[in-house]
Scaffold this motif. Structure first.
Motif, PDB file in Angstrom:
ATOM      1  N   VAL A 245      11.933  78.443  82.176  1.00 10.35           N
ATOM      2  CA  VAL A 245      10.621  77.979  81.718  1.00 10.35           C
ATOM      3  C   VAL A 245       9.529  78.646  82.547  1.00 10.35           C
ATOM      4  N   ALA A 246       8.357  78.770  81.925  1.00  5.79           N
ATOM      5  CA  ALA A 246       7.215  79.434  82.555  1.00  5.79           C
ATOM      6  C   ALA A 246       5.959  78.601  82.339  1.00  5.79           C
ATOM      7  N   PRO A 247       4.958  78.774  83.194  1.00  5.68           N
ATOM      8  CA  PRO A 247       3.683  78.075  82.963  1.00  5.68           C
ATOM      9  C   PRO A 247       3.116  78.460  81.604  1.00  5.68           C
ATOM     10  N   ALA A 248       2.702  77.488  80.827  1.00  4.89           N
ATOM     11  CA  ALA A 248       2.193  77.768  79.480  1.00  4.89           C
ATOM     12  C   ALA A 248       0.989  78.702  79.528  1.00  4.89           C
ATOM     13  N   GLU A 249       0.132  78.517  80.506  1.00  8.10           N
ATOM     14  CA  GLU A 249      -1.063  79.364  80.617  1.00  8.10           C
ATOM     15  C   GLU A 249      -0.680  80.813  80.879  1.00  8.10           C
ATOM     16  N   LEU A 250       0.353  81.028  81.698  1.00  9.76           N
ATOM     17  CA  LEU A 250       0.818  82.385  81.986  1.00  9.76           C
ATOM     18  C   LEU A 250       1.318  83.061  80.722  1.00  9.76           C
ATOM     19  N   VAL A 251       2.098  82.344  79.928  1.00  5.52           N
ATOM     20  CA  VAL A 251       2.628  82.897  78.679  1.00  5.52           C
ATOM     21  C   VAL A 251       1.491  83.266  77.731  1.00  5.52           C
ATOM     22  N   GLN A 252       0.490  82.410  77.650  1.00  7.84           N
ATOM     23  CA  GLN A 252      -0.626  82.636  76.723  1.00  7.84           C
ATOM     24  C   GLN A 252      -1.453  83.860  77.087  1.00  7.84           C
ATOM     25  N   ARG A 253      -1.631  84.106  78.380  1.00 10.32           N
ATOM     26  CA  ARG A 253      -2.517  85.205  78.769  1.00 10.32           C
ATOM     27  C   ARG A 253      -1.788  86.533  78.992  1.00 10.32           C
ATOM     28  N   SER A 254      -0.458  86.538  78.934  1.00  6.80           N
ATOM     29  CA  SER A 254       0.310  87.749  79.207  1.00  6.80           C
ATOM     30  C   SER A 254       0.423  88.617  77.960  1.00  6.80           C
ATOM     31  N   ALA A 255       0.149  89.903  78.116  1.00 11.19           N
ATOM     32  CA  ALA A 255       0.298  90.836  77.002  1.00 11.19           C
ATOM     33  C   ALA A 255       1.765  90.987  76.629  1.00 11.19           C
ATOM     34  N   ASN A 256       2.638  90.949  77.619  1.00 11.42           N
ATOM     35  CA  ASN A 256       4.078  90.984  77.383  1.00 11.42           C
ATOM     36  C   ASN A 256       4.682  89.723  77.988  1.00 11.42           C
ATOM     37  N   ALA A 257       4.978  88.743  77.138  1.00 12.07           N
ATOM     38  CA  ALA A 257       5.469  87.446  77.609  1.00 12.07           C
ATOM     39  C   ALA A 257       6.956  87.265  77.350  1.00 12.07           C
ATOM     40  N   THR A 258       7.701  88.395  77.225  1.00 16.65           N
ATOM     41  CA  THR A 258       9.146  88.265  77.095  1.00 16.65           C
ATOM     42  C   THR A 258       9.735  87.782  78.414  1.00 16.65           C
ATOM     43  N   ALA A 259      10.914  87.193  78.336  1.00 16.91           N
ATOM     44  CA  ALA A 259      11.543  86.660  79.542  1.00 16.91           C
ATOM     45  C   ALA A 259      11.746  87.753  80.589  1.00 16.91           C
ATOM     46  N   GLY A 260      12.245  88.910  80.153  1.00 17.41           N
ATOM     47  CA  GLY A 260      12.494  89.987  81.099  1.00 17.41           C
ATOM     48  C   GLY A 260      11.238  90.456  81.800  1.00 17.41           C
ATOM     49  N   ALA A 261      10.157  90.622  81.039  1.00 19.68           N
ATOM     50  CA  ALA A 261       8.901  91.105  81.634  1.00 19.68           C
ATOM     51  C   ALA A 261       8.349  90.104  82.633  1.00 19.68           C
ATOM     52  N   LEU A 262       8.370  88.829  82.279  1.00 15.76           N
ATOM     53  CA  LEU A 262       7.832  87.811  83.194  1.00 15.76           C
ATOM     54  C   LEU A 262       8.709  87.643  84.426  1.00 15.76           C
ATOM     55  N   MET A 263      10.028  87.710  84.251  1.00 15.04           N
ATOM     56  CA  MET A 263      10.923  87.591  85.402  1.00 15.04           C
ATOM     57  C   MET A 263      10.755  88.765  86.353  1.00 15.04           C
ATOM     58  N   GLN A 264      10.429  89.934  85.803  1.00 14.17           N
ATOM     59  CA  GLN A 264      10.224  91.115  86.639  1.00 14.17           C
ATOM     60  C   GLN A 264       8.937  90.996  87.447  1.00 14.17           C
TER      61      GLN A 264
ATOM     62  N   ARG B 219       7.575  71.303  89.200  1.00 12.87           N
ATOM     63  CA  ARG B 219       6.152  71.040  89.435  1.00 12.87           C
ATOM     64  C   ARG B 219       5.421  72.309  89.842  1.00 12.87           C
ATOM     65  N   ALA B 220       6.068  73.109  90.707  1.00 20.08           N
ATOM     66  CA  ALA B 220       5.453  74.361  91.140  1.00 20.08           C
ATOM     67  C   ALA B 220       5.265  75.311  89.963  1.00 20.08           C
ATOM     68  N   ALA B 221       6.247  75.361  89.063  1.00 20.75           N
ATOM     69  CA  ALA B 221       6.124  76.211  87.875  1.00 20.75           C
ATOM     70  C   ALA B 221       4.963  75.747  87.011  1.00 20.75           C
ATOM     71  N   ALA B 222       4.849  74.447  86.795  1.00 23.48           N
ATOM     72  CA  ALA B 222       3.752  73.917  85.979  1.00 23.48           C
ATOM     73  C   ALA B 222       2.400  74.210  86.612  1.00 23.48           C
ATOM     74  N   ALA B 223       2.375  74.322  87.945  1.00 25.90           N
ATOM     75  CA  ALA B 223       1.125  74.621  88.650  1.00 25.90           C
ATOM     76  C   ALA B 223       0.797  76.110  88.654  1.00 25.90           C
ATOM     77  N   GLY B 224       1.681  76.939  88.059  1.00 28.15           N
ATOM     78  CA  GLY B 224       1.391  78.365  87.954  1.00 28.15           C
ATOM     79  C   GLY B 224       2.014  79.220  89.033  1.00 28.15           C
ATOM     80  N   THR B 225       2.937  78.659  89.838  1.00 28.18           N
ATOM     81  CA  THR B 225       3.516  79.403  90.961  1.00 28.18           C
ATOM     82  C   THR B 225       4.509  80.462  90.503  1.00 28.18           C
ATOM     83  N   GLY B 226       5.217  80.208  89.401  1.00 31.46           N
ATOM     84  CA  GLY B 226       6.208  81.163  88.931  1.00 31.46           C
ATOM     85  C   GLY B 226       7.075  80.561  87.849  1.00 31.46           C
ATOM     86  N   LEU B 227       8.257  81.152  87.650  1.00 27.19           N
ATOM     87  CA  LEU B 227       9.202  80.689  86.644  1.00 27.19           C
ATOM     88  C   LEU B 227      10.288  79.856  87.318  1.00 27.19           C
ATOM     89  N   CYS B 228      10.869  78.927  86.589  1.00 25.71           N
ATOM     90  CA  CYS B 228      11.982  78.178  87.147  1.00 25.71           C
ATOM     91  C   CYS B 228      13.030  77.940  86.085  1.00 25.71           C
TER      92      CYS B 228
END
Length: 258
Positions: free
Chosen positions: A110-129, A176-185
């Protein structure tokens, strides 16, 4: 059919009031047997993200039950009397204790919803990288999909040594940290369900059923204790409602105890 004789009818009229008094007294004994203290030991993540949101229902159902919730990463030892009943996430093997299956679980990244919305490439691989991977240090070797390695392989990532990690002692803290925008969990549904419902987190990959599940445990001598019996009944009802939501929202078929 069978009908009473005249003598039987007169006998029933004479003892009917007494039978009603016995019925009322028996019902009162049952209520009083449930009233009183009950200490429940549970993992902090389950208490914080699942149990506490349902305690109002418990209070409504069992108003006389004086619950003490012992939510700690160092789980109470029921055999030493530190708690009356425990909720455990594992494989159901608890030597010296009575164990009952409650519910299976599922995990995904799972990822912060805001991060997914603003990312040009929101695939799992791109975000994990790009993002920090939040890891739970309490995960045991028998929980493969609760570790990052299988998800990294599934995403087909190279240069794995460049991935960044931040470690937590509890899966609830990582969520909680993920929801706060710290990263993926790696989110267990039982832990991240409310965060998904509030649209604070988004799933990135399909759900995987966990090898571990939730169990209710108590001392063998206490399995028929009226308070534990009442708490067990309420808990099974709450778990059934939760499993229905998981089916309707996420298409998951969680197993539940009878």
């Amino acid at each position: 059919g069978v009908v009473p004789t005249e003598a039987g009818r007169r006998y029933h009229e004479q003892i009917a009031a007494a039978l009603q008094m016995i019925e009322r007294a028996t019902a009162q004994v049952d209520v009083n047997a449930v009233d009183g203290p009950l200490t429940v030991s549970t993992p902090r993540s389950f208490a914080d993200h699942w149990l506490v949101t349902r305690l109002a229902s418990l209070n409504d159902t069992l108003p006389g039950l004086a619950l003490t919730l012992d939510a700690d990463s160092a789980l109470a030892d029921l055999r030493d009397g530190q708690a009356d009943v425990g909720l455990r996430f594992g494989q159901g093997h608890y030597p010296g204790l009575h164990s009952e299956f409650l519910c299976s679980d599922a995990v995904t990244v799972v990822a912060p919803a805001e991060l997914v919305q603003r990312s040009a490439n929101a695939t799992a691989g791109a975000l994990m990288q790009r993002e920090v991977l939040l890891a739970d240090t309490g995960v045991l070797p028998g929980e493969p999909w609760s570790h990052w390695q299988p998800w990294v392989r599934e995403a087909g990532l190279r240069n794995r040594h460049l991935l960044r990690y931040l470690h937590f002692s509890d899966s609830g803290l990582a969520a909680r940290a993920a929801a706060a925008g710290t990263g993926l969990c790696i989110g267990r549904l039982s832990v991240v369900h409310d965060l998904l419902e509030r649209r604070e987190l988004r799933t990135l990959l399909p759900w995987r059923t966990t090898d571990f599940a939730y169990y209710l445990v108590c001392r063998n001598a206490d399995k028929d204790n009226p308070r534990i019996h009442a708490f067990r009944g309420w808990l099974r009802s709450a778990v059934a409602e939760y499993a229905a939501i998981a089916r309707d929202r996420y298409g998951l078929s969680l197993l539940t105890g009878a």
